[in-house]
Design a protein around this motif. Structure first.
Motif, PDB file in Angstrom:
ATOM      1  N   THR A   1      -7.794  11.776   4.340  1.00  0.00           N
ATOM      2  CA  THR A   1      -7.992  11.085   5.369  1.00  0.00           C
ATOM      3  C   THR A   1      -8.789   9.799   4.485  1.00  0.00           C
ATOM      4  O   THR A   1      -9.212   9.683   3.573  1.00  0.00           O
TER       5      THR A   1
ATOM      6  N   ASP B   1       3.824   7.402   5.485  1.00  0.00           N
ATOM      7  CA  ASP B   1       2.690   6.905   6.296  1.00  0.00           C
ATOM      8  C   ASP B   1       1.296   7.249   6.181  1.00  0.00           C
ATOM      9  O   ASP B   1       0.291   6.613   6.496  1.00  0.00           O
ATOM     10  N   ASN B   2       1.263   8.517   5.465  1.00  0.00           N
ATOM     11  CA  ASN B   2      -0.255   9.136   5.409  1.00  0.00           C
ATOM     12  C   ASN B   2      -0.887   8.044   4.367  1.00  0.00           C
ATOM     13  O   ASN B   2      -2.103   7.861   4.320  1.00  0.00           O
TER      14      ASN B   2
ATOM     15  N   THR C   1       0.571   4.732   3.200  1.00  0.00           N
ATOM     16  CA  THR C   1       0.290   3.516   3.532  1.00  0.00           C
ATOM     17  C   THR C   1      -0.604   3.038   4.363  1.00  0.00           C
ATOM     18  O   THR C   1      -1.187   1.947   4.321  1.00  0.00           O
ATOM     19  N   ASP C   2      -0.921   4.263   5.271  1.00  0.00           N
ATOM     20  CA  ASP C   2      -2.004   3.576   6.471  1.00  0.00           C
ATOM     21  C   ASP C   2      -3.321   3.554   5.896  1.00  0.00           C
ATOM     22  O   ASP C   2      -4.152   2.820   6.378  1.00  0.00           O
ATOM     23  N   ILE C   3      -3.499   4.496   4.716  1.00  0.00           N
ATOM     24  CA  ILE C   3      -4.842   4.314   3.918  1.00  0.00           C
ATOM     25  C   ILE C   3      -4.986   3.067   2.746  1.00  0.00           C
ATOM     26  O   ILE C   3      -5.820   2.101   2.745  1.00  0.00           O
TER      27      ILE C   3
ATOM     28  N   GLY D   1      -2.509   0.797   2.090  1.00  0.00           N
ATOM     29  CA  GLY D   1      -1.473  -0.276   2.132  1.00  0.00           C
ATOM     30  C   GLY D   1      -0.455  -0.429   1.077  1.00  0.00           C
ATOM     31  O   GLY D   1       0.235   0.670   1.006  1.00  0.00           O
TER      32      GLY D   1
END
Length: 271
Positions: free
Chosen positions: A189, A213-214, A216-218, A220
């Motif tokens: 996370t 996405d796991n 890139t969400d963190i 970028g």
């Protein structure tokens, strides 16, 4: 007066601590969407235009590129298992039958035992020595591999203990002005990232396993992506990755063994 003096001392300490944090974080990140090559199976002249290059810690960086130093930090390499057994046998994970616990995905690679603070400190002393070598050689970052060993250890290892070792490595890397990459481990996370101090991510097959996405969400655009030619529908997977992220991220397609250019099986494509 005494209270005022104490306040001044506290302020001074806070300032020193803040400066130390800033100095520790004086790292350079890979250029976003820079052309990337992944050379763990043997060093060779990078493709024209390469900006970011990963090589094993035993190889030399290339002048003028952003060089990432690969370290197998959570399990042994096949060719150094004897060294570990001879010198640090108690730091190798064993099963209930007292047999060494080899990675089921990579036979010959034995998991390192991260279960106690004492063992983590001993492991960090060894790996931090390798990190020092990366810094001296001129690398800009490290990539400690197999952070996710706990997911293949039949619950003998835990996420918390592996992250605790990762933090020891990250803290040391930062004192050498080296950035540190989170390698794979899609279940981490943003809080885990902050706890350890990861700066960017190096990710294998996130398109193939629908995990991108796991990261890139963190992170970028701070994600380097490698897809592999031996996966089902590899070209379609790679094209989908390029469509989704090729304009903003470093995405490549490589052969699984990452052999050197000119060797049988070599494959390299970039978006």
């Amino acid at each position: 007066m005494r209270s005022f003096a104490i306040a001044l001392i506290a302020a001074a300490i806070a300032t020193v601590e803040a400066v130390a944090v800033l100095e520790k974080r004086a790292v350079t990140l890979p250029p976003a969407n820079g052309k990337f090559d992944y050379q763990l199976g043997g060093a060779y002249t990078p493709p024209t235009g390469t900006q970011i290059l990963t090589r094993d810690r035993t190889a030399s960086p290339v002048t003028g590129l952003y060089n990432i130093c690969y370290i197998n930090a959570f399990q042994t390499q096949p060719d150094d298992a004897t060294w570990w057994k001879t010198n640090y046998d108690t730091l190798l994970l064993r099963k209930s039958n007292n047999q060494y616990f080899e990675d089921p995905d990579w036979p010959g690679e034995i998991f390192l035992d991260t279960r106690t603070a004492e063992k983590r400190t001993a492991l960090a002393t060894i790996v931090n020595g390798w990190i020092d070598g990366c810094a001296t050689a001129g690398f800009k970052a490290i990539e400690p591999d197999n952070l996710d060993s706990y997911t293949r250890s039949n619950s003998l290892l835990t996420k918390a203990n592996n992250l605790a070792l990762a933090k020891l490595l990250a803290d040391h890397a930062h004192t050498k002005n080296l950035a540190i990459a989170q390698k794979n481990t899609a279940e981490l996370t943003a809080s885990d990232k902050a706890t350890v101090g990861f700066d960017f991510a190096v990710v294998e097959e996130c398109q193939a396993y629908d995990e991108c996405d796991n990261f890139t969400d963190i992170y970028g655009t701070g994600m380097l992506e490698i897809e592999y030619t031996d996966n089902d529908n590899a070209q379609s997977v790679f094209k989908a990755a390029c469509t989704a992220r090729g304009a903003t991220h470093s995405v490549i397609l490589r052969d699984r063994d990452l052999v050197a250019s000119g060797q049988s099986g070599y494959h390299y494509e970039q978006c």
